[in-house]
Design an enzyme around this catalytic site. Structure first.
Site, PDB file in Angstrom:
ATOM      1  CD  GLU A 116      -4.101  -5.809  10.451  1.00 13.13           C
ATOM      2  OE1 GLU A 116      -3.169  -5.775   9.628  1.00 13.13           O
ATOM      3  OE2 GLU A 116      -4.626  -6.855  10.856  1.00 13.13           O
ATOM      4  CE  LYS A 135      -0.080  -0.682   1.839  1.00 14.19           C
ATOM      5  NZ  LYS A 135       1.345  -0.803   1.804  1.00 14.19           N
ATOM      6  CG  ASP A 176       6.334   3.317   3.824  1.00 12.63           C
ATOM      7  OD1 ASP A 176       6.493   2.350   3.056  1.00 12.63           O
ATOM      8  OD2 ASP A 176       6.517   4.496   3.482  1.00 12.63           O
ATOM      9  CE1 TYR A 227       1.742  -8.193   6.537  1.00 11.45           C
ATOM     10  CE2 TYR A 227       2.969  -6.407   7.571  1.00 11.45           C
ATOM     11  CZ  TYR A 227       2.802  -7.301   6.528  1.00 11.45           C
ATOM     12  OH  TYR A 227       3.678  -7.308   5.487  1.00 11.45           O
ATOM     13  CE  LYS A 268      -0.194   3.007  -1.662  1.00  9.73           C
ATOM     14  NZ  LYS A 268       1.084   2.346  -1.375  1.00  9.73           N
ATOM     15  CB  CYS A 308      25.511  38.856   2.151  1.00 13.67           C
ATOM     16  SG  CYS A 308      23.786  38.977   2.637  1.00 13.67           S
ATOM     17  CB  CYS A 334      24.144  43.455   3.329  1.00 12.87           C
ATOM     18  SG  CYS A 334      25.244  42.171   3.956  1.00 12.87           S
ATOM     19  CB  CYS A 375      25.604  37.507   6.162  1.00  8.37           C
ATOM     20  SG  CYS A 375      25.594  39.284   5.953  1.00  8.37           S
ATOM     21  CB  CYS A 400      22.781  42.023   6.601  1.00 14.66           C
ATOM     22  SG  CYS A 400      22.002  40.867   5.454  1.00 14.66           S
TER      23      CYS A 400
HETATM   24  S1  IVH Z   1      -1.626  -7.714   4.947  1.00 13.55           S
HETATM   25  C1  IVH Z   1      -2.743 -11.035   2.172  1.00 13.55           C
HETATM   26  N1  IVH Z   1      -1.296  -5.851   6.746  1.00 13.55           N
HETATM   27  O1  IVH Z   1       1.611  -3.775   2.483  1.00 13.55           O
HETATM   28  C2  IVH Z   1      -2.486  -9.874   3.048  1.00 13.55           C
HETATM   29  N2  IVH Z   1       0.098  -5.797   4.821  1.00 13.55           N
HETATM   30  O2  IVH Z   1       0.476  -3.539  -0.225  1.00 13.55           O
HETATM   31  C3  IVH Z   1      -1.088  -9.442   2.979  1.00 13.55           C
HETATM   32  N3  IVH Z   1       1.760  -3.995   4.842  1.00 13.55           N
HETATM   33  O3  IVH Z   1       3.145  -6.612   1.110  1.00 13.55           O
HETATM   34  C4  IVH Z   1      -0.736  -8.142   3.529  1.00 13.55           C
HETATM   35  N4  IVH Z   1       1.212  -3.156   6.785  1.00 13.55           N
HETATM   36  O4  IVH Z   1       4.322  -5.378   3.018  1.00 13.55           O
HETATM   37  C5  IVH Z   1      -0.895  -6.340   5.563  1.00 13.55           C
HETATM   38  N5  IVH Z   1      -1.072  -4.293   8.464  1.00 13.55           N
HETATM   39  C6  IVH Z   1      -0.672  -4.778   7.281  1.00 13.55           C
HETATM   40  C7  IVH Z   1       0.390  -4.197   6.554  1.00 13.55           C
HETATM   41  C8  IVH Z   1       0.730  -4.736   5.306  1.00 13.55           C
HETATM   42  C9  IVH Z   1       2.031  -3.055   5.759  1.00 13.55           C
HETATM   43  C10 IVH Z   1       2.461  -4.136   3.544  1.00 13.55           C
HETATM   44  C11 IVH Z   1       2.962  -5.523   3.227  1.00 13.55           C
HETATM   45  C12 IVH Z   1       2.282  -5.906   1.956  1.00 13.55           C
HETATM   46  C13 IVH Z   1       1.924  -4.580   1.371  1.00 13.55           C
HETATM   47  C14 IVH Z   1       0.727  -4.721   0.453  1.00 13.55           C
END
Ligand code: IVH
Length: 679
Positions: A117, A119, A121, A228, A317, A411, A414, A429, A435
């Site tokens: 999945e 991640k 932000d 998620y 990450k 400037c 020039c 300018c 210039c």
């Molecule tokens: S699963 C026990 N899935 O990342 C599993 N977390 O570093 C719990 N996050 O606190 C997390 N996308 O805020 C999961 N597809 C995803 C995610 C995700 C973002 C965040 C979430 C978690 C943090 C962990």
């Protein structure tokens, strides 16, 4: 309501709520509405009206109840039903493989598959539904106790207030609330206009918005959720895997990310990670990695948890796109229009995979608004191909030695005064083309891809020509001789001949390219094409009245004024004549010819970089043949032309079943028309 037939109020209310839920789900969760916004709004307006007349029939899960709850004065602590664990991190493929080995060792076999999945932000939240109705929403907090932000989460349209289908008795689901990148830009734009504090990134904006005291503010913030993880499911079906759980949640109307995928082994995981990183900037929202989960819930049970995190999951990450560093100095740049732009000189820092020593500060007001001072530690961001920028100072690290910056009065290139007209954001300018900085930038724009597209005439070469007095304006480019260049370091017979050939080829560019190259204020590609189509030659445009120009559809009075200002300046008229004298074509031929009408009725979208021609020229080529070029893919698009590094448009085209063609086939299409799409 049909007159004559009395529908009981209760029935009509339920019907309306049902319809609104259905369309809300199509719109906010599936991104696939089946009615217009106006129809949807009309349903909501009717529901509100009925509820206002019968307040006793308002239920907490009614779609009107997203806003309106009284503002909370403080967020109360809310214990989680089950602990929200965090994740262990992998920073590279080796970390990922060691995790895979640990999993295998503990299971004594390979797991049955991995769920991958994005991640997201944003901000982690937990939602509790009982009997299918949203009861509570909380922040993650320390994982055991969060903050009760139910009233705010209720305003987020992609969080269902009530589940669809046959809901379980209790559902606790986790997800990430985030702000899409375009909404973030809009919000910061609004903040800047109101002189308010800017948010440093979409995550902070989302977190701030969700923790507003007044839910009406949260409601105005265009937040979304991707869910998620299921925490608790009571009284639901037997589920065997994480992916099956996600499908189940989707059926309940919960918003689950379509990029989720199950792969059979770690190699599959590595491929997913590589692809996710490559497409990191094509999602429209920010991601900071990939979360990998052992898919089978049975396997997850065997693996269990450490004190802080599940053993069955890991977060891969991506390299960070933000870093802090020292701001050594603020200097200014003079652009081709004379705009004076401040930029930051930084202690070099690796961010977004490259070393950054300079970063933009946009304009004078931005420096004020962000309160960036020389000597500050600053947050620097570099994402994808985007120009690195200074996001904000780290105020807590100030020593008192920092110096405020102000725009220089003269400037640096020039020596002429810098002025900033009232009401404008940009300082300029006043040296005109005397210039050196401005002239250099203009020439490089003139020869650049959007303009005359002169190959081999890059920034370095322009500097060489200027510093040796070989050119003083763009028209001089066309009287350069091979012997002027031969003998300079790095300029042999071959490279000189290449440049000469490229200059010759550029004499014949379409009028629209020349108009863009001239750098008339407000005249970009689209306007240039409109002007070229109407006037067909530069002398005709120079003689056109303001009214004639403003009369073109798509050209407003500001543009007309600016073209007239340009044409009335004797220096510009002289330049136009000199270009013509030096053999530059200043008129487009009549539109007939073998290709006229070849692409009538065809609409294309271009994404990525084309090797053989600039975006501008590709667009002109389509339009000369009667076709249209638009900026976004829809069902009406005939084909997507996909160059190097295509963006999110590619996925959109694939999703809609729009044909995708490469540059070679595009060239064929310019020759033969839409027939080239087949076979
Ligand atoms: S699963 C026990 N899935 O990342 C599993 N977390 O570093 C719990 N996050 O606190 C997390 N996308 O805020 C999961 N597809 C995803 C995610 C995700 C973002 C965040 C979430 C978690 C943090 C962990």
């Amino acid at each position: 309501m049909t007159p004559g037939r009395q529908v009981p109020v209760q029935d009509r209310l339920e019907e309306l709520r049902e319809q609104i839920r259905f369309h809300g789900h199509r719109y906010h969760v599936l991104d696939d509405p089946v009615v217009s916004d106006a129809e949807y709004d009309a349903l909501i307006a009717e529901l509100r009206a009925v509820e206002e007349e019968h307040p006793e029939l308002v239920t907490p899960d009614s779609p009107t109840q997203r806003v309106g709850a009284p503002p909370s004065s403080m967020f109360a602590p809310l214990p989680h039903r089950r602990r929200l664990f965090s994740l262990d991190n992998a920073h590279d493929v080796d970390d990922l493989r060691s995790w895979g080995r640990r999993v295998e060792r503990q299971l004594e076999r390979e797991p049955e598959g991995f769920s991958c999945e994005l991640k997201i932000d944003g901000l982690a939240v937990s939602l509790v539904y009982e009997g299918g109705v949203l009861l509570q929403g909380a922040t993650r907090g320390d994982g055991r106790v969060g903050e009760d932000i139910t009233v705010n989460l209720r305003t987020i349209e992609s969080i269902p207030l009530r589940l669809r289908g046959k809901p379980p008795e209790v559902l606790e689901v986790r997800g990430e609330v985030y702000m899409p990148e375009d909404a973030f830009e809009t919000l910061n734009h609004r903040q800047a206009e109101a002189g308010l504090r800017l948010f440093s990134n979409p995550r902070n904006a989302a977190a701030g918005s969700v923790r507003m005291k007044d839910p009406a503010v949260t409601a105005s913030r265009a937040l979304h959720i991707w869910c998620y993880q299921a925490g608790v499911i009571e009284g639901g079906p037997k589920l065997r895997s994480h992916s099956e759980t996600m499908e189940y949640l989707k059926d309940l109307g919960i918003r689950v990310n379509p990029e989720n995928a199950v792969v059979p082994d770690l190699e599959g995981v590595e491929r997913y990670v590589a692809r996710a990183e490559q497409r990191r900037h094509a999602n429209g929202y920010q991601t900071d990695g990939v979360v990998v989960k052992v898919d089978s819930l049975g396997d997850q049970d065997v693996l269990g948890f450490t004190s802080a995190a599940p053993r069955w999951a890991i977060a891969f990450k991506f390299p960070p796109e933000e870093q802090t560093t020292l701001l050594r100095d603020i200097q200014v740049n003079v652009g081709r229009t004379g705009a004076v732009t401040p930029f930051a000189v930084l202690e070099p820092v690796v961010v977004g995979g490259a070393t950054v020593g300079l970063a933009t500060l946009h304009n004078e007001d931005m420096v004020r608004l962000k309160d960036v001072r020389i000597g500050d530690r600053v947050l620097v961001r570099r994402a994808g191909d985007v120009i690195p920028e200074v996001v904000a100072p780290v105020v807590s690290l100030r020593t008192g030695e920092e110096r405020e910056w102000s725009m220089p009065t003269h400037c640096p290139s020039c020596g002429n005064p810098i002025v900033r007209p009232d009401g404008e954001a940009v300082a300029r300018c006043t040296g005109g083309l005397t210039c050196p900085s401005r002239l250099r930038e203009w020439l490089s724009h003139f020869a650049g891809r959007g303009g005359m597209d002169i190959e081999h005439l890059g920034y370095k070469t322009i500097e060489l020509l200027l510093s040796n007095g070989l050119i003083k304006d763009p028209a001089d480019i066309f009287t350069l001789r091979a012997e002027d260049l031969l003998g300079f370091e790095g300029w042999g017979e071959v490279s000189v001949a290449n440049l000469m050939r490229a200059i010759d080829a550029a004499r014949d560019r379409p009028l629209a390219s020349l108009l863009v190259a001239l750098g008339i204020r407000h005249v970009g590609g689209t306007v240039a094409r409109l002007l070229a189509r109407r006037f067909r030659s530069l002398p005709a445009l120079v003689d056109a009245s303001e009214g004639e120009i403003a009369g073109i559809e798509g050209v407003g009075p500001t543009i007309a004024r600016s073209v007239r200002d340009w044409a009335e300046d004797p220096e510009n008229r002289a330049l136009a004549e000199k270009l013509e004298r030096n053999g530059v074509r200043v008129a487009d031929p009549a539109p007939e010819g073998e290709h006229a009408g070849l692409l009538e009725g065809v609409t294309v979208v271009i994404t990525g970089t084309l090797e053989g021609m600039s975006r501008e020229r590709a667009q002109l080529a389509v339009e000369e043949r009667g076709g249209k070029v638009t900026s976004s893919v829809s069902k009406k698009t005939t084909a997507l032309i996909s160059g190097e590094n295509p963006g999110s448009k590619l996925a959109k085209a694939e999703q809609l079943g729009v044909p995708v063609i490469d540059e070679a086939r595009f060239e064929l299409m310019l020759e033969r028309g839409p027939a080239a799409l087949e076979g």
